[in-house]
Design an enzyme around this catalytic site. Structure first.
Site, PDB file in Angstrom:
ATOM      1  N   LYS A 168       0.855  -1.189   0.000  1.00  0.00           N
ATOM      2  CA  LYS A 168       0.000   0.000   0.000  1.00  0.00           C
ATOM      3  C   LYS A 168       0.894   1.243   0.000  1.00  0.00           C
ATOM      4  CE  LYS A 168      -3.990   1.814   2.539  1.00  0.00           C
ATOM      5  NZ  LYS A 168      -4.890   1.615   3.676  1.00  0.00           N
ATOM      6  N   ARG A 200     -18.229   4.762  10.879  1.00  0.00           N
ATOM      7  CA  ARG A 200     -18.618   6.116  10.492  1.00  0.00           C
ATOM      8  C   ARG A 200     -20.015   6.146   9.874  1.00  0.00           C
ATOM      9  NH1 ARG A 200     -12.924   7.021   7.700  1.00  0.00           N
ATOM     10  NH2 ARG A 200     -13.227   4.791   7.587  1.00  0.00           N
TER      11      ARG A 200
END
Ligand code: ADP
Length: 164
Positions: A41, A90
């Site tokens: 990543k 979230r």
């Protein structure tokens, strides 16, 4: 001793992360903030930089420590005597992926995942959005701890210099 882990990339940490970490610290004897090392990543900050920033951010919480791990979270949990993963949720968009991970981690090693509803102040906040806004000169200082705002500004101005 009841120990929990808050895992993530923290590239960089935001006030949303800190909210979850600080609330978890009230519920558990010890909270380990575990930074995932994932070479595939592309990150803005190195693993050492992310750890340094987090250490500064959690310095006021005596029962919170920062560590890093590679590979499976459940293996890290086993090696550290951790039985609970605490994750912030979230919005519904987080749910599908987090549910899969939670079920996999339970199946692999019996590690529990507890979801904490994010403070609505931070429900739109992500590390990637912070980086995007900062990259184009937006002010993110209300959304990240001071140390992160400073490091972001320094990193991005260096990158702009290099592009000239
Ligand atoms: P990842 O690489 O898994 O996306 P992040 O570092 O972005 O990791 O986030 C790690 C975890 O922190 C998320 O899985 C989530 O549980 C929590 N988190 C991130 N941003 C927020 C936020 N704004 N509010 C609450 N929790 C959050």
């Amino acid at each position: 001793m009841k120990r929990a882990v808050c895992p993530g990339s923290f590239d960089p940490a935001t006030n949303g992360h800190l909210d979850i970490i600080s609330r978890a610290a009230r519920l558990y004897d010890e909270v380990v903030v575990a930074v995932l090392i994932n070479e595939s990543k592309a990150c803005l900050f190195s693993i050492d930089e992310r750890i340094e920033m987090l250490q500064e951010i959690v310095a006021d919480y005596p029962n919170v420590r920062v560590a890093s791990f590679r590979g499976l979270l459940v293996d890290f949990c086993r090696s550290q005597g951790i039985s609970v993963v605490v994750k912030g949720l979230r919005a519904v968009s987080d749910f599908d992926y987090e549910l899969q991970m939670a079920q996999m981690n339970w199946g692999l090693a019996g590690v529990e995942t507890l979801f904490m509803a994010t403070n609505p102040l931070y429900s739109f906040l992500s590390s990637s959005l912070v980086k995007e806004v900062a990259k184009w000169g937006g002010d993110v200082s209300a959304h990240v701890p001071d140390v992160v705002a400073q490091r972001l500004a320094a990193r991005l101005s260096r990158e702009r210099e290099a592009e000239r």
